[in-house]
Design an enzyme around this catalytic site. Structure first.
Site, PDB file in Angstrom:
ATOM      1  N   ASP A  39       0.798  -1.188   0.141  1.00 50.32           N
ATOM      2  CA  ASP A  39       0.228  -0.064   0.162  1.00 50.32           C
ATOM      3  C   ASP A  39       0.772   1.224   0.008  1.00 50.32           C
ATOM      4  O   ASP A  39       2.177   1.290  -0.274  1.00 50.32           O
ATOM      5  CB  ASP A  39      -1.155  -0.029   1.270  1.00 50.32           C
ATOM      6  CG  ASP A  39      -0.494   0.189   2.703  1.00 50.32           C
ATOM      7  OD1 ASP A  39       0.935   0.326   2.605  1.00 50.32           O
ATOM      8  OD2 ASP A  39      -1.081   0.274   3.626  1.00 50.32           O
ATOM      9  N   CYS A  87       3.030  -3.322   3.955  1.00 48.91           N
ATOM     10  CA  CYS A  87       2.112  -2.286   4.481  1.00 48.91           C
ATOM     11  C   CYS A  87       2.891  -1.486   5.550  1.00 48.91           C
ATOM     12  O   CYS A  87       4.019  -1.520   5.832  1.00 48.91           O
ATOM     13  CB  CYS A  87       0.732  -2.583   4.807  1.00 48.91           C
ATOM     14  SG  CYS A  87       0.613  -3.622   6.099  1.00 48.91           S
ATOM     15  N   GLY A  88       2.110  -0.432   6.338  1.00 51.72           N
ATOM     16  CA  GLY A  88       2.859   0.252   7.038  1.00 51.72           C
ATOM     17  C   GLY A  88       3.347  -0.545   8.492  1.00 51.72           C
ATOM     18  O   GLY A  88       4.745  -0.703   8.620  1.00 51.72           O
ATOM     19  N   THR A  89       2.577  -1.578   8.956  1.00 46.51           N
ATOM     20  CA  THR A  89       2.994  -2.518   9.964  1.00 46.51           C
ATOM     21  C   THR A  89       3.299  -4.043   9.536  1.00 46.51           C
ATOM     22  O   THR A  89       3.884  -4.641  10.344  1.00 46.51           O
ATOM     23  CB  THR A  89       2.120  -2.421  11.263  1.00 46.51           C
ATOM     24  OG1 THR A  89       0.815  -3.024  10.786  1.00 46.51           O
ATOM     25  CG2 THR A  89       1.799  -1.374  11.623  1.00 46.51           C
ATOM     26  N   GLY A  90       2.752  -4.401   8.294  1.00 47.08           N
ATOM     27  CA  GLY A  90       2.973  -5.785   7.860  1.00 47.08           C
ATOM     28  C   GLY A  90       1.613  -6.383   8.577  1.00 47.08           C
ATOM     29  O   GLY A  90       1.316  -7.522   7.813  1.00 47.08           O
ATOM     30  N   GLY A 121      -1.862  -5.846   8.454  1.00 46.32           N
ATOM     31  CA  GLY A 121      -3.040  -5.776   7.726  1.00 46.32           C
ATOM     32  C   GLY A 121      -2.836  -6.901   6.414  1.00 46.32           C
ATOM     33  O   GLY A 121      -3.759  -7.623   6.117  1.00 46.32           O
ATOM     34  N   MET A 122      -1.468  -6.630   5.861  1.00 49.36           N
ATOM     35  CA  MET A 122      -1.200  -7.506   4.793  1.00 49.36           C
ATOM     36  C   MET A 122      -1.048  -8.993   4.961  1.00 49.36           C
ATOM     37  O   MET A 122      -1.705  -9.862   4.377  1.00 49.36           O
ATOM     38  CB  MET A 122       0.168  -7.054   4.121  1.00 49.36           C
ATOM     39  CG  MET A 122       0.148  -5.887   3.343  1.00 49.36           C
ATOM     40  SD  MET A 122      -1.156  -5.894   1.962  1.00 49.36           S
ATOM     41  CE  MET A 122      -0.428  -4.642   1.057  1.00 49.36           C
ATOM     42  N   HIS A 147      11.073 -23.865   8.327  1.00 54.92           N
ATOM     43  CA  HIS A 147      10.129 -24.689   9.143  1.00 54.92           C
ATOM     44  C   HIS A 147       8.793 -24.608   8.859  1.00 54.92           C
ATOM     45  O   HIS A 147       7.912 -25.480   8.736  1.00 54.92           O
ATOM     46  CB  HIS A 147      10.075 -24.311  10.730  1.00 54.92           C
ATOM     47  CG  HIS A 147      11.291 -24.825  11.321  1.00 54.92           C
ATOM     48  ND1 HIS A 147      11.425 -24.938  12.848  1.00 54.92           N
ATOM     49  CD2 HIS A 147      12.502 -25.440  11.148  1.00 54.92           C
ATOM     50  CE1 HIS A 147      12.312 -25.555  13.105  1.00 54.92           C
ATOM     51  NE2 HIS A 147      13.043 -25.791  12.224  1.00 54.92           N
ATOM     52  N   ASN A 148       8.498 -23.369   8.061  1.00 53.37           N
ATOM     53  CA  ASN A 148       7.078 -22.922   7.856  1.00 53.37           C
ATOM     54  C   ASN A 148       6.662 -23.146   6.321  1.00 53.37           C
ATOM     55  O   ASN A 148       5.746 -22.838   5.801  1.00 53.37           O
ATOM     56  CB  ASN A 148       6.633 -21.612   8.508  1.00 53.37           C
ATOM     57  CG  ASN A 148       6.814 -21.758   9.831  1.00 53.37           C
ATOM     58  OD1 ASN A 148       8.042 -20.991  10.456  1.00 53.37           O
ATOM     59  ND2 ASN A 148       6.149 -22.426  10.758  1.00 53.37           N
ATOM     60  N   ARG A 184       6.920   0.648   8.100  1.00 55.86           N
ATOM     61  CA  ARG A 184       7.021   1.805   9.187  1.00 55.86           C
ATOM     62  C   ARG A 184       7.932   1.324  10.375  1.00 55.86           C
ATOM     63  O   ARG A 184       7.600   1.890  11.364  1.00 55.86           O
ATOM     64  CB  ARG A 184       5.622   2.381   9.479  1.00 55.86           C
ATOM     65  CG  ARG A 184       5.065   3.386   8.360  1.00 55.86           C
ATOM     66  CD  ARG A 184       3.671   3.650   8.674  1.00 55.86           C
ATOM     67  NE  ARG A 184       3.089   4.551   7.761  1.00 55.86           N
ATOM     68  CZ  ARG A 184       1.786   4.810   7.636  1.00 55.86           C
ATOM     69  NH1 ARG A 184       0.960   4.154   8.542  1.00 55.86           N
ATOM     70  NH2 ARG A 184       1.297   5.641   6.492  1.00 55.86           N
ATOM     71  N   ARG A 201       9.748 -33.563   9.193  1.00 61.92           N
ATOM     72  CA  ARG A 201       8.669 -33.307  10.236  1.00 61.92           C
ATOM     73  C   ARG A 201       7.492 -32.199   9.979  1.00 61.92           C
ATOM     74  O   ARG A 201       6.747 -31.870  10.113  1.00 61.92           O
ATOM     75  CB  ARG A 201       8.945 -33.166  11.602  1.00 61.92           C
ATOM     76  CG  ARG A 201       9.906 -32.036  11.836  1.00 61.92           C
ATOM     77  CD  ARG A 201      10.560 -32.007  13.348  1.00 61.92           C
ATOM     78  NE  ARG A 201      11.200 -30.801  13.884  1.00 61.92           N
ATOM     79  CZ  ARG A 201      12.376 -30.585  13.284  1.00 61.92           C
ATOM     80  NH1 ARG A 201      13.083 -31.267  12.403  1.00 61.92           N
ATOM     81  NH2 ARG A 201      13.208 -29.584  13.744  1.00 61.92           N
ATOM     82  N   HIS A 202       8.418 -30.897   9.337  1.00 63.79           N
ATOM     83  CA  HIS A 202       7.757 -29.815   9.098  1.00 63.79           C
ATOM     84  C   HIS A 202       6.770 -29.674   7.974  1.00 63.79           C
ATOM     85  O   HIS A 202       5.594 -29.195   7.876  1.00 63.79           O
ATOM     86  CB  HIS A 202       8.599 -28.570   8.565  1.00 63.79           C
ATOM     87  CG  HIS A 202       9.607 -28.302   9.833  1.00 63.79           C
ATOM     88  ND1 HIS A 202       9.429 -28.115  11.003  1.00 63.79           N
ATOM     89  CD2 HIS A 202      11.063 -28.822   9.692  1.00 63.79           C
ATOM     90  CE1 HIS A 202      10.419 -28.081  11.751  1.00 63.79           C
ATOM     91  NE2 HIS A 202      11.577 -28.470  10.917  1.00 63.79           N
ATOM     92  N   ARG A 233       3.223 -30.828   9.335  1.00 61.22           N
ATOM     93  CA  ARG A 233       2.655 -29.725  10.001  1.00 61.22           C
ATOM     94  C   ARG A 233       2.110 -28.753   9.071  1.00 61.22           C
ATOM     95  O   ARG A 233       0.922 -28.320   9.433  1.00 61.22           O
ATOM     96  CB  ARG A 233       3.783 -28.922  10.853  1.00 61.22           C
ATOM     97  CG  ARG A 233       4.179 -30.182  12.132  1.00 61.22           C
ATOM     98  CD  ARG A 233       5.456 -29.723  12.752  1.00 61.22           C
ATOM     99  NE  ARG A 233       5.845 -30.629  13.907  1.00 61.22           N
ATOM    100  CZ  ARG A 233       7.105 -30.728  14.139  1.00 61.22           C
ATOM    101  NH1 ARG A 233       8.087 -29.728  13.994  1.00 61.22           N
ATOM    102  NH2 ARG A 233       7.307 -31.784  15.071  1.00 61.22           N
TER     103      ARG A 233
HETATM  104  O1  LIG Z   1      -0.059  -0.892   8.329  1.00 56.51           O
HETATM  105  C1  LIG Z   1      -1.088  -0.952   7.632  1.00 56.51           C
HETATM  106  C2  LIG Z   1      -2.012  -1.916   7.919  1.00 56.51           C
HETATM  107  O2  LIG Z   1      -1.691  -3.047   8.608  1.00 56.51           O
HETATM  108  C3  LIG Z   1      -1.472   0.237   6.721  1.00 56.51           C
HETATM  109  O3  LIG Z   1      -0.350   0.663   6.024  1.00 56.51           O
HETATM  110  C4  LIG Z   1      -1.745   1.386   7.649  1.00 56.51           C
HETATM  111  O4  LIG Z   1      -2.787   1.274   8.182  1.00 56.51           O
HETATM  112  C5  LIG Z   1      -2.067   2.759   6.788  1.00 56.51           C
HETATM  113  O5  LIG Z   1      -2.285   3.924   7.578  1.00 56.51           O
HETATM  114  P1  LIG Z   1      -2.570   5.210   7.040  1.00 56.51           P
HETATM  115  O6  LIG Z   1      -3.913   5.229   6.222  1.00 56.51           O
HETATM  116  O7  LIG Z   1      -2.770   6.140   8.347  1.00 56.51           O
HETATM  117  O8  LIG Z   1      -1.383   5.707   6.285  1.00 56.51           O
END
Ligand SMILES: O=C(CO)[C@H](O)[C@H](O)COP(=O)(O)O
Length: 146
Positions: free
Chosen positions: A8, A65-68, A70-71, A98-99, A109, A132-133, A136
Site C-alpha cells: 500500500d 504495508c505500514g506495520t505488515g 493488515g497484509m 520450518h514453515n 514503518r 517433520r515440518h 505440520r
Molecule cells: O499498516 C497498515 C495496515 O496494517 C497500513 O499501511 C496502515 O494502516 C495505513 O495507515 P494510514 O492510512 O494512516 O497511512
C-alpha cells in the site's frame, strides 16, 4: 526466481527499493502495485499477490504495508498461502526452514531499508527444511478444507 510484490502507500517506497534489489540479483519481479504514495487500501494488493502465488504466476510473494499486520491478515485468508510477518533475520530464516512461507510480509514503518533487503535475501535463498515440518504444513491446509 519469479517474485510477486505488492504494497500500500505506507510500503510503497520500500517496495520500490526491494524491487530494484531483486532485479539486480536477476530475479523476475511481478509488481502488482500500488504505484505511488497516494493513499490506497491494502487488502486489494494483498489479494493480488496471494492470487499470483496460488496461480503460480510467481513462486513467492512479498507484501509491505505500514506495520505488515493488515497484509498478513489478508494473505493468510487464502488456503495454501503461508505469509510470514517478520521484523528480523532469525524469524525470516525460520519462516522458510520450518514453515515453508511463500509470502514474506514487511512493515515499511517498522524496519529500515538495509534490514529489509537482508531479510528479502534470506527469504529468497533459504530452502524449506522438509521432514517433520512437511506434516505440520499439511495440517495447516487441512484446517480450511472445503
Ligand atoms: O499498516 C497498515 C495496515 O496494517 C497500513 O499501511 C496502515 O494502516 C495505513 O495507515 P494510514 O492510512 O494512516 O497511512
Amino acid at each position: 526466481m519469479k517474485i510477486a510484490i505488492g504494497s500500500d502507500h505506507a510500503g510503497f517506497e520500500l517496495k520500490e527499493k526491494i524491487k530494484a534489489f531483486l532485479e539486480d540479483f536477476g530475479h523476475n519481479v511481478l509488481d502488482l502495485g500500488c504505484y505511488s504514495k497516494e493513499s490506497v487500501d491494502y487488502p486489494e494488493f494483498g489479494v493480488k499477490v496471494a492470487q499470483a502465488v496460488l496461480n503460480k504466476e510467481a513462486e513467492r510473494g512479498i507484501l509491505i504495508c505500514g506495520t505488515g499486520l493488515g497484509m498478513s491478515m489478508v494473505a493468510n485468508r487464502f488456503r495454501g498461502i503461508r505469509a510470514a510477518l517478520c521484523h528480523e533475520l532469525f524469524t525470516t530464516k525460520m519462516a522458510r526452514l520450518h514453515n515453508d512461507a511463500n509470502v514474506l510480509v514487511l512493515g515499511g514503518r517498522v524496519i529500515g531499508e538495509a534490514l529489509a533487503l537482508e531479510m528479502v535475501k534470506v527469504f529468497i535463498d533459504t530452502p524449506f527444511g522438509g521432514g517433520r515440518h512437511e506434516r505440520r504444513i499439511k495440517l495447516i491446509d487441512e484446517l480450511t478444507k472445503e
